[in-house]
Design a protein around this motif. Structure first.
Motif, short mmCIF file in Angstrom:
data_model
loop_
_atom_site.label_atom_id
_atom_site.label_comp_id
_atom_site.label_asym_id
_atom_site.label_seq_id
_atom_site.Cartn_x
_atom_site.Cartn_y
_atom_site.Cartn_z
N THR A 181 30.75 8.49 17.79
CA THR A 181 30.08 7.60 18.74
C THR A 181 29.02 8.38 19.53
O THR A 181 29.01 9.61 19.52
CB THR A 181 31.10 6.99 19.74
N LEU A 205 28.31 -3.87 13.11
CA LEU A 205 27.43 -3.54 14.23
C LEU A 205 26.80 -2.17 13.96
O LEU A 205 25.63 -1.92 14.26
CB LEU A 205 28.22 -3.51 15.54
N GLY A 208 23.06 -0.75 9.90
CA GLY A 208 21.75 -1.20 10.34
C GLY A 208 21.38 -0.82 11.76
O GLY A 208 20.36 -1.24 12.26
N SER A 209 22.22 -0.01 12.42
CA SER A 209 21.92 0.36 13.81
C SER A 209 20.99 1.57 13.88
O SER A 209 20.70 2.09 14.96
CB SER A 209 23.20 0.58 14.61
N THR A 212 21.35 4.68 16.16
CA THR A 212 21.32 4.60 17.62
C THR A 212 22.69 4.34 18.24
O THR A 212 22.86 4.50 19.43
CB THR A 212 20.36 3.48 18.11
N LEU A 213 23.66 3.91 17.43
CA LEU A 213 24.99 3.58 17.97
C LEU A 213 26.09 4.48 17.43
O LEU A 213 27.22 4.42 17.91
CB LEU A 213 25.35 2.11 17.65
N ILE A 457 24.16 -3.60 24.67
CA ILE A 457 25.07 -2.93 23.72
C ILE A 457 24.74 -1.45 23.64
O ILE A 457 25.63 -0.60 23.68
CB ILE A 457 24.96 -3.62 22.34
N LYS A 458 23.45 -1.14 23.54
CA LYS A 458 23.06 0.27 23.47
C LYS A 458 23.51 1.03 24.73
O LYS A 458 24.11 2.10 24.64
CB LYS A 458 21.54 0.36 23.29
N LEU A 461 27.38 1.60 24.89
CA LEU A 461 27.93 2.60 23.97
C LEU A 461 27.31 3.97 24.18
O LEU A 461 27.91 4.99 23.83
CB LEU A 461 27.74 2.15 22.51
#
Lengths: 477, 477
Positions: A181, A205, A208-209, A212-213, A457-458, A461
């Protein structure tokens, strides 16, 4: 995102990185190494930015330790797979740590009973496919860069590619992930089970992030029995309209879903095919379609190829070529895969776009692209995955225009293209991602409330904005 | 989640709700109405809780206004579709507002060119399917409760059901959503395009979020050409082991992916089939499998049915019945769908579980379930979607045990079942969801770091914890 005021990588931090990964896997001095990791396949030097240090961890634990260190020291971390991306996703735009997964390249398990492969992110996609073939299995993802892209990058971008009409995109085949993470925890999401509603769908989630996640350290890939038969049909048309009209017709009146329907306009197809020394009626052709069908029953596959050929003829095809042997089929695909390289060679000033529209809108968007090309007096070759409405319109600099003119004109041209796409219910990226390249255009397709969901969300996390900052989400208005 | 200290619904709030939805669509006094909306299909009165008020909005704007009001007044909002859920997801456990989507029941569009249906959340799944059939299309989701469940609930739970082996679960067919966020914004995610990597995959974060991250007001459903042929094969076995051994064999040595492979143990099958007055060799049967295959080519479908029948014979089937006509096929499915009702009738004290394991572990988990049944001296009928490892083991109270004994024993039994499932790489819910029912068991399958990801996402999107609180995520340790 708030934070872009990062600390620099000091000697003390370098020393800690060496402790984590071994000094041979930490590079901060050689300008050639730093340059190599400063860009992906976006052909624009202005989008490049060298990292302060390149690290090459070997395990999830090493990745976690690097990310924890980065959080403590306020250093950005940009994960990178093969660097074959087309949206600047792997470019370390704030410098800091470039984390390459190239040494995490093991195929850990091919579980034939559960039809799942467990792989590390640095496995070359084609290498996995070759190994699966020996078991009569396959991974249905098929990015055009499969000879050199990594599976980790495919997952980070949710790559589409040539087989998505029938098989869907990469994400459909990702059943589990081990992820580090943004704050440096190692988590295990999903696994070998094929259904799972235990909490939110964190696996998809993460897919395709764009790094960034989370950083993937293990990937659980769903496998399918490898189809035993396939055929490819190349159909040449005198004009764009006839070619485009055959695309929905195959699926609606033909009542079949091909594995692929690739569209190549006159410039794309002719340049690539000529480069490969192929002989076709170049004089009279206006556009080409490449169809593939696959299955386990030769009769069914051949019947489907016949239906496709018949529909193409009805729609005005001037020539049709059917390939049933693997080698011949690959020769057709070589033409298609050659196109971006030819365009690149033709003009270093160009931009491969990745718009996607509902399939019924394909004729309309192709018409709009032609109008835009005319208006801006520049060439916009169009090729791509017509069967799912994902077209790589590729504006090229007119050699008669100045570089300054091109640079002023391009954002306007793109804006016009994107707005037309959005107006038809489409969006600005079907498979290449937003990254740095398209970030500033996100407001054309998402409302502030929608962007706020991404931001929330960004931030939730990655409160320090450590992982791949400056990508996807435009700054707050 | 922090907040469970909510305000109560005052006369002033009721009056505002009436202004939003019309007074005929706001109910707060009739105890029968409140009772009706106090539970879903979980057969345990202790899990029920009446709302303070039931509201039935007709549009996204009305839903948004209700959620905004709830945020201002600190009132929890529990969304509800048909109430056919099996995890207490639609139970308003903190009272407050029960938001029923039953009046949002329009099929807005069947777009045959793009193969997309746009529907409101209150459409009964079977009604959509019937309408699609007229166009030669279908929605591949197939929840067992399709005669009465709503499509909105299917999406909220990411329903699986009978066709998931071949077609995947509901989420695969959801390409776009109009959603009212937990803070009352209306956002549009995805749409009619079939590929989209513009930002995070919010569509599939919403799918399966059990009403905790958003209320769907429009759903874009991907359609497929309706297969023209199907056959069902019912195979009876003398014992569980033989039946179970046929499941992976069909997919591996048979090299085919059936539409469905349903498993029914002796008790499940016999009780349901006898209830429907069917004649089978009940004396000698130990377990049954129901296979379905579909496709557009009658020869291929029939050949596949033959392969299945042959493999079942090889694995020791004592009887095989093949149905090619729709009516006969539905008769087989009636037996399968009757099972939960029969079990419920047999014992009001029971719990339909929803564990899922990697398919190769099916024999092992079935053996464990038998051991657990023996250890706790109670019956645990097993039925469900064997082809994807999703088994509805259903512990029933032994009539000789006291209710107190059952209530003490059940959490221990479940814990043991869940731990064995997790140990095999499985999890506690394949398709029914976590809701309120399984929330306290989440730590058996997720680490604190993994649960924290869920918490962070929920808090980021719903800072006031207004939307369906008390579901999915256990309180912090």
């Amino acid at each position: 995102m708030a934070n872009s005021d990062y600390a620099t990588v000091t000697e003390a931090i370098l020393s800690q990185l060496q402790d984590i990964c071994g000094s041979e896997n930490v590079a901060s001095e050689d300008p050639n190494v730093l340059r190599k990791y400063s860009h992906d396949q976006v052909p624009d030097d202005k989008q490049a930015r060298p990292p302060e240090v390149v690290v090459k961890p070997k395990s999830a634990e090493e990745v976690a330790a690097i990310v924890q260190l980065a959080n403590r020291e306020n250093i950005p971390v940009t994960p990178r797979a093969a660097g074959s991306g087309l949206s600047g996703g792997a470019v370390p735009i704030f410098g800091g740590i470039l984390l390459s997964v190239e040494r995490m390249d093991r195929i850990l398990e091919i579980d034939t009973a559960n039809l799942i492969a467990v792989v590390e992110p640095g496995v070359i996609t084609n290498r996995l496919d070759a190994e699966l073939a020996e078991h009569g299995l396959f991974f249905a993802g098929y990015p055009m860069s499969e000879e050199f892209c990594f599976i980790g990058g495919n997952v980070a971008e949710n790559a589409g590619g040539g087989r998505a009409i029938k098989y869907g995109v990469t994400g459909r085949y990702i059943h589990g992930l081990e992820v580090v993470t943004p704050t440096g925890d190692i988590v295990h999401l999903g696994g070998k089970r094929v259904k799972d509603v235990t909490g939110y769908d964190l696996v998809h989630l993460m897919v395709g992030s764009e790094g960034t996640l989370g950083i993937f350290t293990k990937i659980f890939v769903k496998l399918l029995p490898r189809p035993t038969h396939r055929t490819a049909t190349l159909a040449l048309f005198a004009d764009v309209e006839s070619a485009i009209s055959a695309v929905p017709a195959v699926m609606t009146s033909g009542k079949l879903i091909p594995t692929a329907i690739e569209y190549m306009d006159r410039f794309s197809f002719s340049s690539a095919a000529k480069d490969l020394k192929k002989d076709y009626p170049y004089e009279s052709l206006g556009a080409a379609l490449l169809f593939e069908v696959d299955g386990n029953n030769a009769d069914v596959v051949n019947t489907e190829a016949e239906i496709i050929s018949r529909i193409c003829k009805k729609k005005g095809a001037i020539a049709r070529y059917v390939a049933e042997q693997e080698k011949e089929i690959e020769e057709f695909w070589k033409i298609r895969k050659q196109i971006p390289w030819i365009i690149k060679r033709h003009s270093p000033q160009q931009t491969i776009e990745d718009i996607v529209v509902p399939i019924a809108e394909i004729p309309a968007i192709v018409a709009v692209i032609h109008e835009i090309a005319e208006k801006y007096d520049t060439m916009i070759p169009v090729f791509g995955h017509a069967g799912d409405g994902n077209l790589h319109a590729t504006p090229m600099k007119n050699p008669e225009h100045s570089l300054a003119h091109w640079e002023t004109m391009l954002p306007e041209l793109k804006r016009e293209l994107y707005l037309a796409t959005a107006h038809m219910g489409g969006t600005i990226s079907g498979e290449h991602g937003i990254g740095h390249k398209r970030k500033d255009y996100m407001r054309l397709v998402m409302s502030e409330a929608e962007l706020d969901l991404l931001r929330k969300i960004k931030s939730a996390l990655d409160p320090g904005n450590i992982l791949n900052p400056g990508k996807i989400i435009p700054d707050s208005a």
